[in-house]
Design a protein around this motif. Structure first.
Motif, short mmCIF file in Angstrom:
data_model
loop_
_atom_site.label_atom_id
_atom_site.label_comp_id
_atom_site.label_asym_id
_atom_site.label_seq_id
_atom_site.Cartn_x
_atom_site.Cartn_y
_atom_site.Cartn_z
N ARG A 322 -16.77 80.71 41.05
CA ARG A 322 -15.53 80.78 40.29
C ARG A 322 -14.60 79.62 40.62
N THR A 323 -14.65 79.12 41.85
CA THR A 323 -13.77 78.01 42.22
C THR A 323 -14.03 76.79 41.34
N GLY A 324 -15.30 76.43 41.17
CA GLY A 324 -15.62 75.29 40.32
C GLY A 324 -15.27 75.53 38.86
N THR A 325 -15.46 76.76 38.39
CA THR A 325 -15.11 77.09 37.01
C THR A 325 -13.60 76.96 36.78
N VAL A 326 -12.82 77.46 37.73
CA VAL A 326 -11.37 77.35 37.60
C VAL A 326 -10.93 75.90 37.63
N MET A 327 -11.53 75.10 38.51
CA MET A 327 -11.18 73.69 38.56
C MET A 327 -11.50 72.98 37.25
N GLN A 328 -12.66 73.29 36.68
CA GLN A 328 -13.01 72.66 35.41
C GLN A 328 -12.05 73.06 34.31
N VAL A 393 -7.68 85.72 32.68
CA VAL A 393 -7.71 85.64 34.15
C VAL A 393 -7.47 87.01 34.76
N ALA A 394 -6.52 87.75 34.20
CA ALA A 394 -6.21 89.07 34.76
C ALA A 394 -7.38 90.02 34.61
N SER A 395 -8.05 89.97 33.46
CA SER A 395 -9.18 90.88 33.26
C SER A 395 -10.39 90.52 34.10
N ALA A 396 -10.49 89.24 34.51
CA ALA A 396 -11.63 88.80 35.32
C ALA A 396 -11.34 88.85 36.81
N THR A 397 -10.18 89.32 37.22
CA THR A 397 -9.81 89.41 38.64
C THR A 397 -9.86 90.87 39.05
N ALA A 398 -10.92 91.25 39.77
CA ALA A 398 -11.14 92.65 40.12
C ALA A 398 -10.81 92.98 41.56
N ASP A 399 -10.87 91.99 42.44
CA ASP A 399 -10.62 92.26 43.85
C ASP A 399 -9.93 91.07 44.49
N ARG A 400 -9.71 91.18 45.78
CA ARG A 400 -9.00 90.13 46.51
C ARG A 400 -9.80 88.83 46.51
N ARG A 401 -11.11 88.92 46.57
CA ARG A 401 -11.94 87.72 46.58
C ARG A 401 -11.77 86.94 45.28
N ASP A 402 -11.74 87.61 44.16
CA ASP A 402 -11.53 86.92 42.88
C ASP A 402 -10.17 86.25 42.83
N ALA A 403 -9.14 86.93 43.33
CA ALA A 403 -7.80 86.34 43.33
C ALA A 403 -7.75 85.11 44.24
N LEU A 405 -10.27 83.08 45.02
CA LEU A 405 -11.01 81.99 44.39
C LEU A 405 -10.21 81.38 43.24
N GLU A 406 -9.47 82.21 42.50
CA GLU A 406 -8.63 81.70 41.42
C GLU A 406 -7.56 80.75 41.95
N LEU A 407 -6.87 81.18 42.99
CA LEU A 407 -5.84 80.34 43.59
C LEU A 407 -6.43 79.09 44.23
N ARG A 408 -7.57 79.24 44.86
CA ARG A 408 -8.20 78.08 45.51
C ARG A 408 -8.60 77.04 44.48
N GLY A 409 -9.18 77.49 43.37
CA GLY A 409 -9.56 76.53 42.34
C GLY A 409 -8.37 75.79 41.76
N ARG A 410 -7.25 76.48 41.55
CA ARG A 410 -6.06 75.82 41.02
C ARG A 410 -5.48 74.84 42.03
N ALA A 411 -5.46 75.21 43.30
CA ALA A 411 -4.94 74.30 44.32
C ALA A 411 -5.83 73.08 44.49
N LEU A 412 -7.16 73.28 44.46
CA LEU A 412 -8.07 72.15 44.61
C LEU A 412 -7.99 71.20 43.41
#
Length: 560
Positions: A322-328, A393-403, A405-412
């Motif tokens: 998910r990190t790479g997908t968010v970055m893309q 994004v909200a519907s694809a975020t089910a747990d803390r790990r997803d959240a 990875l979402e933040l990590r991809g945006r920061a990276l």
């Protein structure tokens, strides 16, 4: 047989040969129609509202006063040794201005779009003549004519020079107008597309950067040898059309008639070349299909595999999951979304402009910290730019790990752009300023500041999101949420600066105690500290993002 043939053939000859030349001679010229059309557009535009009429009158008054002041100033330099350099510089600036203005204000003048005439039975050459003559009607050509009159008068000495000044001024104005129309015609399809709207959104940035560059030029002229540098530049600019026409007047006054003829010929050739370019653009616009046709679509399909290959290579260079997908996805936003593109371009341009000012004014390499700050604030309000699409994004975020990875991809995605840019700008400024000894500590502080802003941006995006209106590309926030913008930008920047104290404090202590040999430690310390801050902020903010998904969605979709 002959008697039966006469009634058929004899009257037919005059009927076929007579009216045709009459009809050709009676064909009216479209030039007068276009001039009247231009005047009607100006008149009808002023009838829209009284406020628009008043604004137009005020604008025209200031424009004419500005032109008269410039023309009078150039005439006042008539017997000054720097008058030739000033006159040719003004001519070049006018040419550049006329070429650039259609790129930013294309939508403000309907007469710049020749595609509106594609359904009319007009050939390119008469259309070009009519457009050229009608383009000379307006405030812009009048202002240009006044300034050009002052430029040629300042270098005209003698009767021969006064005679040459008339065609020289006409050539300068014709070159400016024709160049403006040629640029507009060549970029019509770009400027009427989404990329054209992006360019209009970035016009404020170009104006601001250009103003700063003009300010630097004015400051350099105020030095003791500034006018000498202007004279050196004038020796080069005098050979660039349309400045060649202005310098032809000076050459005539000096008795160099052969050189004057050559310079006028160069200007005339430049006008002819611009008109030829304009003619080709008109032909292409009138007969070629645009990007929405099947032919253009087939051409674009030919490069489909190459684009898919480039996307695959981009995907392979990014992290897995998910990190790479968010970055893309964020990189696509940076490239396609006008607001994201404008914000990133502003950060890049101003982040480079301020160190450039430091280099010109012999300032400090620490001004490169602005580059880190302006790119670090791109992390603020990450979800507000998504708008109603944040529900994906909200519907694809089910747990803390997803959240997380979402933040990590945006920061990276922000760090991948900011880190090399800050490094290149800081190294270049340190080398140009001759302050290579301060490079390590400056880079360390820049990395720490960037990491701190990424950390604060994660928290601010989750805790203080705000909606970004889609119908107004120049508005930063929805009505009633301007306070959140101030809180994000000013409060977040001050908080990020405070978080850099663990790196800034030891650097100041080493300076005060004279241990300059240990300042290189600021580079690895700042890099590690900034990365640790960003990583801890992502991990700390992920649970709060998971809990606040409904509130964030309700906030950011308010004006979408």
């Amino acid at each position: 047989m002959a008697r039966r043939g006469l009634p058929v053939s004899a009257p037919a000859a005059p009927a076929a040969a007579g009216p045709a030349p009459a009809r050709m001679a009676a064909a009216p010229s479209v030039t007068g129609v276009f001039v009247r059309l231009k005047l009607s557009l100006l008149r009808n535009g002023l009838r829209v509202s009284r406020g628009r009429t008043v604004g137009w009158c005020i604008g025209v008054t200031f424009a004419l006063l500005y032109a008269l002041a410039n023309g009078a100033g150039l005439i006042a330099l008539r017997h000054n040794e720097h008058a030739p350099a000033a006159s040719v510089t003004v001519a070049v600036v006018l040419g550049v201005g006329w070429a650039v203005v259609p790129l930013f204000f294309f939508g403000g003048d309907d007469t710049l779009d020749p595609t509106r005439l594609t359904m009319l039975p007009l050939r390119p050459r008469p259309l070009l003549t009519a457009l050229m003559v009608s383009s000379l009607v307006g405030v812009g050509p009048l202002v240009t004519s006044l300034i050009v009159a002052g430029a040629v008068t300042s270098v005209a000495y003698g009767a021969a020079a006064a005679v040459v000044a008339v065609p020289a001024g006409v050539l300068v104005v014709a070159f400016c107008v024709a160049l403006s129309r040629a640029v507009a015609a060549a970029n019509t399809r770009l400027l009427t597309s989404r990329k054209g709207r992006d360019l209009a959104l970035l016009s404020g940035l170009f104006v601001a950067v250009g103003a700063q560059l003009a300010n630097l030029g004015a400051q350099s002229l105020s030095d003791s040898d500034g006018l000498d540098r202007a004279d050196s530049a004038g020796h080069v600019l005098r050979w660039i059309p349309p400045a060649t026409a202005v310098d032809a007047v000076r050459s005539t006054g000096r008795g160099a008639y052969g050189l004057a003829v050559l310079q006028l010929a160069m200007t005339a050739a430049a006008v002819a070349l611009v008109l030829w370019w304009w003619h080709r653009s008109l032909v292409r616009l009138m007969v070629s299909p645009d990007a929405s046709t099947i032919a253009a679509a087939s051409e674009s399909a030919a490069g489909g595999r190459a684009r898919r290959g480039s996307r695959l290579r981009l995907r392979l260079r990014l992290p897995e999951g998910r990190t790479g997908t968010v970055m893309q996805r964020q990189f696509r936003y940076m490239w396609r979304d006008p607001r994201a593109k404008a914000a990133l371009a502003t950060g890049l341009a101003v982040g480079l402009l301020l160190p450039l000012i430091a280099v010109v004014q012999h300032g400090s390499v620490y001004q490169c910290l602005w580059a880190a700050g302006l790119l670090g604030v791109q992390m603020y309000n990450q979800f507000g730019t998504d708008g109603s699409a944040f529900w994906v994004v909200a519907s694809a975020t089910a747990d803390r790990r997803d959240a997380e990875l979402e933040l990590r991809g945006r920061a990276l995605s922000v760090a991948v752009v900011a880190l090399p840019y800050v490094t290149v700008v800081t190294v270049g400024a340190a080398v140009l300023l001759g302050q290579v000894g301060s490079l390590a500590e400056t880079l360390g502080l820049a990395y720490a500041f960037l990491g701190a802003l990424l950390a604060v941006g994660c928290l601010a995006s989750v805790r203080f999101p705000y909606a970004v209106p889609r119908d107004n590309p120049f508005a930063n926030a929805a009505p009633g949420q301007s306070g959140l913008v101030v809180l994000n930008v000013i409060g977040g920047t001050l908080t990020g600066a405070a978080l850099c104290l663990p790196v800034l404090g030891p650097v100041l202590a080493l300076h005060l105690t004279g241990h300059h040999g240990l300042l290189w430690l600021a580079l690895p310390a700042g890099a590690i500290y900034g990365a640790a801050l960003a990583a801890l902020a992502v991990r700390f903010t992920a649970p709060r993002l998971l809990d606040r998904l409904p509130e964030i969605l309700a906030t950011v979709r308010a004006s979408s």
